[in-house]
Every structure is written in structure tokens, then in C-alpha cells.
Design a protein around this motif. Structure first.
Motif, mmCIF file in Angstrom:
data_model
loop_
_atom_site.group_PDB
_atom_site.id
_atom_site.type_symbol
_atom_site.label_atom_id
_atom_site.label_comp_id
_atom_site.label_asym_id
_atom_site.label_seq_id
_atom_site.Cartn_x
_atom_site.Cartn_y
_atom_site.Cartn_z
ATOM 1 N N PHE A 115 33.950 34.724 36.664
ATOM 2 C CA PHE A 115 33.721 33.694 37.671
ATOM 3 C C PHE A 115 33.205 34.358 38.942
ATOM 4 C CE2 PHE A 115 36.889 31.753 34.915
ATOM 5 C CZ PHE A 115 36.366 30.482 34.726
ATOM 6 N N PHE A 116 32.382 33.621 39.690
ATOM 7 C CA PHE A 116 31.828 34.112 40.944
ATOM 8 C C PHE A 116 32.244 33.120 42.027
ATOM 9 C CE2 PHE A 116 28.883 35.389 44.157
ATOM 10 C CZ PHE A 116 28.414 36.644 43.812
ATOM 11 N N ALA A 117 32.919 33.620 43.055
ATOM 12 C CA ALA A 117 33.427 32.737 44.112
ATOM 13 C C ALA A 117 32.991 33.238 45.482
ATOM 14 C CB ALA A 117 34.952 32.666 44.048
ATOM 15 N N GLU A 118 32.874 32.314 46.438
ATOM 16 C CA GLU A 118 32.515 32.699 47.805
ATOM 17 C C GLU A 118 33.432 32.008 48.801
ATOM 18 O OE1 GLU A 118 28.547 31.658 48.988
ATOM 19 O OE2 GLU A 118 28.972 29.512 49.052
ATOM 20 N N LEU A 236 33.352 37.311 45.624
ATOM 21 C CA LEU A 236 34.056 38.206 44.701
ATOM 22 C C LEU A 236 33.928 37.690 43.275
ATOM 23 C CD1 LEU A 236 36.834 36.452 44.017
ATOM 24 C CD2 LEU A 236 37.643 37.486 46.133
ATOM 25 N N PHE A 237 34.139 38.606 42.325
ATOM 26 C CA PHE A 237 34.241 38.266 40.910
ATOM 27 C C PHE A 237 35.714 38.143 40.545
ATOM 28 C CE2 PHE A 237 30.410 41.218 40.506
ATOM 29 C CZ PHE A 237 29.487 40.196 40.388
ATOM 30 N N TYR A 238 36.017 37.292 39.587
ATOM 31 C CA TYR A 238 37.350 37.324 38.980
ATOM 32 C C TYR A 238 37.251 36.771 37.563
ATOM 33 C CZ TYR A 238 38.018 32.267 39.647
ATOM 34 O OH TYR A 238 37.898 30.897 39.595
ATOM 35 N N ASP A 239 38.082 37.259 36.665
ATOM 36 C CA ASP A 239 38.091 36.737 35.300
ATOM 37 C C ASP A 239 39.472 36.265 34.877
ATOM 38 O OD1 ASP A 239 39.366 39.154 35.051
ATOM 39 O OD2 ASP A 239 37.832 40.085 33.791
ATOM 40 N N LEU A 250 43.078 31.286 49.532
ATOM 41 C CA LEU A 250 42.525 31.978 50.699
ATOM 42 C C LEU A 250 41.215 31.355 51.179
ATOM 43 C CD1 LEU A 250 43.093 35.681 49.529
ATOM 44 C CD2 LEU A 250 44.450 34.398 51.193
ATOM 45 N N GLY A 251 40.733 30.336 50.458
ATOM 46 C CA GLY A 251 39.525 29.646 50.890
ATOM 47 C C GLY A 251 38.311 29.891 50.034
ATOM 48 N N PHE A 252 38.451 30.630 48.933
ATOM 49 C CA PHE A 252 37.318 30.863 48.041
ATOM 50 C C PHE A 252 37.056 29.639 47.173
ATOM 51 C CE2 PHE A 252 38.090 35.245 49.135
ATOM 52 C CZ PHE A 252 36.828 35.821 49.077
ATOM 53 N N LYS A 253 35.787 29.417 46.870
ATOM 54 C CA LYS A 253 35.385 28.332 45.975
ATOM 55 C C LYS A 253 34.437 28.892 44.923
ATOM 56 C CE LYS A 253 35.805 24.646 49.438
ATOM 57 N NZ LYS A 253 35.095 23.575 50.175
#
Length: 263
Positions: A115-118, A236-239, A250-253
Motif C-alpha cells: 500500500f502507498f499512503a500520504e 510511506l509504504f506499508y504491507d 497519524l493522518g495518512f491516507k
């Protein structure tokens, strides 16, 4: 028409990429740091009849990142990538790079999707804890930061991590904040691929004996505040869905998925 870009195309290609600064942070950062005439980096673009950019392909050493906003000349990009060593190291926005799976003449490495979040705001971080002293790392701190990362079970630290870390700090494409106790670094967080528009968060970690004291939250607050005040987006990336839920608090979408093919 596909052609290789030069310095004369700089403003045109940055305007094209800046509409999605998080997704394009690697391409933007590499262009800003290494330009258009490096031996290990090349940038091509596809243009339409009005000389408007439709798609971009970056080569950085043996890695390729394509980007497009709609249909593009996938076959033309494949013909470029075939000139270089196989398997192709390819990464990018999932719906773009997965188009290349249809071409048997390309040897793609092992596929990994994350996943890619900003994040565009620090409003979800809460008040800063002013009792926690936070420092920004210098070259002298690199070895201790690498050792801390190596102590974290979930982290895979490459053999050339120190060299990459130092190069990134010297080129101002990365920064690290940390907390310290009696000369020992206890918690840290870094950016990477930082450019004039965006920055990626990596390496959030706390020494086991110092967890649950709010250290990671404090340095994240500091990092968020500084980067966002510079007008940049954080990404950031996360899986791991569990990690994803923490980042969203923290506010990432989520803004999409990122696919990598590695040899």
C-alpha cells in the motif's frame, strides 16, 4: 513519440510529475539530484501531437520506474528496457507497472505489492512532548543508527546500508531525527528520497528497553512538523494492515498501491 529528455525539458517534466508528488517522489528526487546527463540515469518521455507529455520512464542504474496518467506506449517503453540486463528491476504505481506483465520478452523479478499512503497534515499527531529532547542526526551518528536498525527483528539492513545512508545525507535527500539517553540512541525515524515536493518516511524504530515511552511519537511529531512546514507531502509504504491502521491514526491516507519486481 518517445525521446530521451534533457535539461531543456526540466520544467515541463516536473510540471507533469508534480500533479502526484508522492507517487513520483523517486523520479522527482533522482532528477533533482542527478539530472539528465549521468551515466547511471536516463529519463525518457512519450509526447502527443501537441508536444504534451503523456508518460515518463526513469532508469536509475538497473532499476526502472514508469509513470503515466492514462494510456501510453507500453511497447515503446519495453523496447527501451530490453536494452539493459535482465531480469528487469521495475517498480511503480501498480496499475501502470502491471501492464508490463503482458510482455514475455521482459523478464520480471519477484513481485511484491504494498500500500502507498500520504499525509498532508500534522493535526492528528497531538501535542508535542517538550520533555523529550530530539536531535537531528549528522554523519557521526550513522554507525549507531545502523546498529539500532540491525537490532530490530523486522528490519532487513543491507550490507551497503552505511554507504547509502551517508550518500543520502550528503545529498540532502534524507534526514534522521533521534532521541538519546546517556550517549545511546534510543529511537529514530528517517526520511528517504526527499525532494522539493515530497519525502518518504522509513526506519521508525525504538530500542526494546525504551518502548512505550512515547519516543517514536515525539520524533514523528518533530519530523512531520518540519517536513510539512517546508511545503512537502509525507508518504510511506506499508504491507501490514495493523501498521496501516497506526499510520492512518497519524493522518495518512491510502492513495494507491505500489508494485515492485525484484530479481
Amino acid at each position: 513519440m518517445i525521446r530521451k529528455l534533457t535539461e531543456k525539458d526540466h520544467q515541463l517534466v516536473l510540471a507533469f510529475l508534480s500533479e502526484e508528488p508522492s507517487i513520483n517522489l523517486f523520479i522527482i528526487g533522482d532528477i533533482e539530484v542527478f539530472g539528465y546527463s549521468s551515466e547511471f540515469q536516463e529519463i525518457w518521455a512519450e509526447f502527443d501531437e501537441q508536444n504534451t507529455i503523456k508518460a515518463v520512464l526513469l532508469r536509475f542504474h538497473q532499476s526502472f520506474i514508469p509513470y503515466a496518467k492514462g494510456e501510453f506506449d507500453t511497447e515503446g517503453f519495453v523496447s527501451i528496457m530490453k536494452r539493459y540486463n535482465q531480469p528487469v528491476l521495475l517498480s511503480g504505481k501498480s496499475e501502470i507497472v502491471e501492464k508490463f506483465e503482458a510482455f514475455d520478452e521482459l523478464t520480471l523479478g519477484k513481485k511484491q505489492v504494498t500500500f502507498f499512503a500520504e499525509c498532508l497534515t500534522d493535526e492528528f499527531l497531538g501535542a508535542e512532548d517538550h520533555d523529550i529532547a530530539i536531535k537531528q542526526a549528522t554523519i557521526e551518528d550513522v554507525d549507531q543508527i545502523i546498529k539500532l536498525r540491525e537490532s530490530i527483528e523486522e528490519f532487513h539492513v543491507r550490507s551497503d546500508a552505511r554507504e547509502i545512508f551517508v550518500q543520502a545525507m550528503e545529498s540532502n535527500t534524507a534526514r534522521t531525527y533521534y532521541t538519546v539517553d546517556h550517549g545511546v540512541i534510543t529511537s529514530c525515524v528517517s526520511t528517504t528520497a526527499e525532494n522539493s515536493m515530497s519525502a518518504m518516511i522509513v526506519g521508525v524504530c525504538t530500542r526494546k528497553d525504551y518502548r512505550r515511552q512515547g519516543l517514536a511519537t515525539a520524533i514523528m511529531q518533530k519530523l512531520f512538523k518540519d517536513v510539512l512546514e517546508e511545503g512537502k507531502t509525507l508518504c510511506l509504504f506499508y504491507d501490514n494492515p495493523e501498521a496501516g491502521s497506526i499510520y492512518k491514526k497519524l493522518g495518512f491516507k491510502d492513495i494507491g498501491k505500489w508494485t515492485m519486481y525484484r530479481g
